[in-house]
Design a protein around this motif. Structure first.
Motif, PDB file in Angstrom:
ATOM      1  N   SER A 192     -28.775  61.768  40.479  1.00  0.00           N
ATOM      2  CA  SER A 192     -29.928  62.534  40.938  1.00  0.00           C
ATOM      3  C   SER A 192     -30.269  63.586  39.894  1.00  0.00           C
ATOM      4  N   ASP A 193     -31.454  64.189  40.028  1.00  0.00           N
ATOM      5  CA  ASP A 193     -31.873  65.163  39.022  1.00  0.00           C
ATOM      6  C   ASP A 193     -31.115  66.488  39.142  1.00  0.00           C
ATOM      7  N   GLY A 194     -30.295  66.615  40.181  1.00  0.00           N
ATOM      8  CA  GLY A 194     -29.428  67.789  40.252  1.00  0.00           C
ATOM      9  C   GLY A 194     -28.437  67.831  39.108  1.00  0.00           C
ATOM     10  N   LEU A 195     -28.081  66.652  38.574  1.00  0.00           N
ATOM     11  CA  LEU A 195     -27.187  66.590  37.415  1.00  0.00           C
ATOM     12  C   LEU A 195     -27.953  66.851  36.117  1.00  0.00           C
ATOM     13  N   THR A 196     -29.062  66.140  35.935  1.00  0.00           N
ATOM     14  CA  THR A 196     -29.778  66.222  34.655  1.00  0.00           C
ATOM     15  C   THR A 196     -30.537  67.530  34.486  1.00  0.00           C
ATOM     16  N   ALA A 197     -30.764  68.263  35.583  1.00  0.00           N
ATOM     17  CA  ALA A 197     -31.389  69.581  35.454  1.00  0.00           C
ATOM     18  C   ALA A 197     -30.447  70.580  34.806  1.00  0.00           C
ATOM     19  N   CYS A 198     -29.141  70.322  34.918  1.00  0.00           N
ATOM     20  CA  CYS A 198     -28.142  71.248  34.376  1.00  0.00           C
ATOM     21  C   CYS A 198     -27.513  70.742  33.080  1.00  0.00           C
ATOM     22  N   LEU A 199     -27.284  69.444  32.978  1.00  0.00           N
ATOM     23  CA  LEU A 199     -26.594  68.884  31.818  1.00  0.00           C
ATOM     24  C   LEU A 199     -27.571  68.152  30.905  1.00  0.00           C
ATOM     25  N   THR A 200     -27.433  68.355  29.611  1.00  0.00           N
ATOM     26  CA  THR A 200     -28.224  67.614  28.639  1.00  0.00           C
ATOM     27  C   THR A 200     -27.630  66.227  28.455  1.00  0.00           C
ATOM     28  N   ASP A 201     -28.381  65.361  27.789  1.00  0.00           N
ATOM     29  CA  ASP A 201     -27.849  64.029  27.499  1.00  0.00           C
ATOM     30  C   ASP A 201     -26.575  64.123  26.668  1.00  0.00           C
ATOM     31  N   ALA A 202     -26.531  65.083  25.759  1.00  0.00           N
ATOM     32  CA  ALA A 202     -25.337  65.263  24.930  1.00  0.00           C
ATOM     33  C   ALA A 202     -24.144  65.676  25.780  1.00  0.00           C
ATOM     34  N   ASP A 203     -24.369  66.547  26.759  1.00  0.00           N
ATOM     35  CA  ASP A 203     -23.298  66.953  27.670  1.00  0.00           C
ATOM     36  C   ASP A 203     -22.760  65.747  28.434  1.00  0.00           C
ATOM     37  N   ILE A 204     -23.686  64.959  28.962  1.00  0.00           N
ATOM     38  CA  ILE A 204     -23.307  63.794  29.754  1.00  0.00           C
ATOM     39  C   ILE A 204     -22.517  62.801  28.912  1.00  0.00           C
ATOM     40  N   ALA A 205     -22.993  62.526  27.703  1.00  0.00           N
ATOM     41  CA  ALA A 205     -22.319  61.575  26.820  1.00  0.00           C
ATOM     42  C   ALA A 205     -20.918  62.042  26.480  1.00  0.00           C
ATOM     43  N   GLN A 206     -20.765  63.330  26.209  1.00  0.00           N
ATOM     44  CA  GLN A 206     -19.470  63.869  25.816  1.00  0.00           C
ATOM     45  C   GLN A 206     -18.425  63.679  26.910  1.00  0.00           C
ATOM     46  N   ILE A 207     -18.846  63.784  28.158  1.00  0.00           N
ATOM     47  CA  ILE A 207     -17.921  63.608  29.271  1.00  0.00           C
ATOM     48  C   ILE A 207     -17.703  62.133  29.570  1.00  0.00           C
ATOM     49  N   MET A 208     -18.767  61.345  29.535  1.00  0.00           N
ATOM     50  CA  MET A 208     -18.668  59.938  29.913  1.00  0.00           C
ATOM     51  C   MET A 208     -17.848  59.101  28.931  1.00  0.00           C
ATOM     52  N   GLU A 209     -17.809  59.515  27.679  1.00  0.00           N
ATOM     53  CA  GLU A 209     -17.102  58.699  26.694  1.00  0.00           C
ATOM     54  C   GLU A 209     -15.597  58.960  26.676  1.00  0.00           C
ATOM     55  N   LYS A 210     -15.135  59.877  27.497  1.00  0.00           N
ATOM     56  CA  LYS A 210     -13.704  60.163  27.553  1.00  0.00           C
ATOM     57  C   LYS A 210     -12.938  58.951  28.083  1.00  0.00           C
ATOM     58  N   GLN A 211     -11.806  58.707  27.502  1.00  0.00           N
ATOM     59  CA  GLN A 211     -10.929  57.631  27.965  1.00  0.00           C
ATOM     60  C   GLN A 211     -10.104  58.155  29.133  1.00  0.00           C
ATOM     61  N   ALA A 212     -10.746  58.209  30.275  1.00  0.00           N
ATOM     62  CA  ALA A 212     -10.113  58.762  31.469  1.00  0.00           C
ATOM     63  C   ALA A 212     -10.503  57.918  32.671  1.00  0.00           C
ATOM     64  N   ASP A 213      -9.806  58.143  33.772  1.00  0.00           N
ATOM     65  CA  ASP A 213     -10.124  57.480  35.028  1.00  0.00           C
ATOM     66  C   ASP A 213     -11.558  57.828  35.434  1.00  0.00           C
ATOM     67  N   LEU A 214     -12.279  56.846  35.994  1.00  0.00           N
ATOM     68  CA  LEU A 214     -13.668  57.086  36.376  1.00  0.00           C
ATOM     69  C   LEU A 214     -13.799  58.197  37.415  1.00  0.00           C
ATOM     70  N   ASP A 215     -12.824  58.298  38.306  1.00  0.00           N
ATOM     71  CA  ASP A 215     -12.845  59.386  39.280  1.00  0.00           C
ATOM     72  C   ASP A 215     -12.792  60.746  38.575  1.00  0.00           C
ATOM     73  N   GLU A 216     -11.994  60.839  37.538  1.00  0.00           N
ATOM     74  CA  GLU A 216     -11.880  62.090  36.795  1.00  0.00           C
ATOM     75  C   GLU A 216     -13.181  62.414  36.059  1.00  0.00           C
ATOM     76  N   ILE A 217     -13.811  61.394  35.496  1.00  0.00           N
ATOM     77  CA  ILE A 217     -15.071  61.603  34.788  1.00  0.00           C
ATOM     78  C   ILE A 217     -16.161  62.057  35.760  1.00  0.00           C
ATOM     79  N   ALA A 218     -16.247  61.393  36.913  1.00  0.00           N
ATOM     80  CA  ALA A 218     -17.227  61.785  37.924  1.00  0.00           C
ATOM     81  C   ALA A 218     -16.998  63.227  38.366  1.00  0.00           C
ATOM     82  N   SER A 219     -15.743  63.569  38.593  1.00  0.00           N
ATOM     83  CA  SER A 219     -15.397  64.923  39.021  1.00  0.00           C
ATOM     84  C   SER A 219     -15.768  65.954  37.956  1.00  0.00           C
TER      85      SER A 219
END
Length: 244
Positions: A192-219
């Motif tokens: 939802s836009d509640g995420l993208t209103a606060c985080l930039t694409d660069a922020d999102i990419a930096q977190i999503m590319e982590k080699q971690a459990d998906l639950d941890e990334i979502a959190s």
């Protein structure tokens, strides 16, 4: 939550979270996590107290009625259209304003069939690069397309929350579609836009590319949004593909 899609040659897993944020009194978002790993969706309800959450729930409930995987785009359109009619009729009878956005992914045979209405988004992280697969149905997106403002300007524009399409605001709705042949290592984000209103694409990419459990990334995505104030509800689903 993680769930495997056992019918695909790629192993599909997903995790999702929704949070009311720091400002809203009520969470008007809704998410769909499919135990089979096929169908995923995020809805962002609009219409104020007691209305937006109903609209979001209606579209999610309609999507859960999809049983036949044949012609996925037609099935998605059928259920989204049915939800639009139900929301519109309910709002008109009650004299209320009620609506919702929707982003959905139906993964069949290693292909993700994507559908959306409104400004909730679908992203792909592939080989360390984040790209937006959906295109916002919004006033600021039309300004971007017309060369009037930049994408960065749009983040702070006073009309950034005005959508040009939503379920429930009219008797019919135009649904947008895309298809994505998935590869080993792909990660799809629906949010939802509640995420993208606060985080930039660069922020999102930096977190999503982590080699971690998906639950941890979502959190972490939700927590980072909360750390930045979270003025709106925030909801997301991450889906990953890996060779089984």
């Amino acid at each position: 939550m993680t769930t495997p899609n056992l019918e695909n040659s790629l192993h599909i897993q997903g995790s999702g979270m929704t949070h009311v944020g720091h400002v809203r009194e009520r969470n008007e978002d809704a998410i769909l996590l499919d135990p089979t790993g096929e169908l995923w969706a995020v809805a962002d309800g609009m219409g104020g107290y007691g209305h937006g959450d109903v609209a979001a729930s209606i579209v999610i409930d309609n999507l859960t009625l999809i049983e036949d995987a044949d012609q996925p785009e037609a099935r998605l359109e059928q259920q989204i259209t049915a939800a639009n009619a139900e929301i519109y009729d309910r709002a008109r009878r009650a004299g209320q304003t009620m609506g919702t956005t929707i982003v959905a992914s139906m993964i069949l045979g290693d292909v993700a069939h994507l559908a959306w209405v409104g400004d909730s988004r679908i992203y792909l992280l592939r080989d360390g690069r984040l790209s937006q697969l959906s295109k916002d149905h919004s006033v600021v997106q039309e300004m971007i397309d017309g060369g009037l403002i930049s994408k960065e300007d749009a983040r702070h524009h006073p009309d950034r929350n005005i959508v040009t399409r939503a379920l429930g605001v009219g008797p019919t709705v135009d649904v947008s579609f895309a298809t994505l042949p998935m590869r080993d290592g792909d990660r799809i984000l629906l949010c939802s836009d509640g995420l993208t209103a606060c985080l930039t694409d660069a922020d999102i990419a930096q977190i999503m590319e982590k080699q971690a459990d998906l639950d941890e990334i979502a959190s972490e995505l939700v927590q980072r949004t909360l750390d930045l104030g979270a003025p709106d509800n925030v909801s997301l689903i991450i889906v990953s593909a890996a060779k089984g």
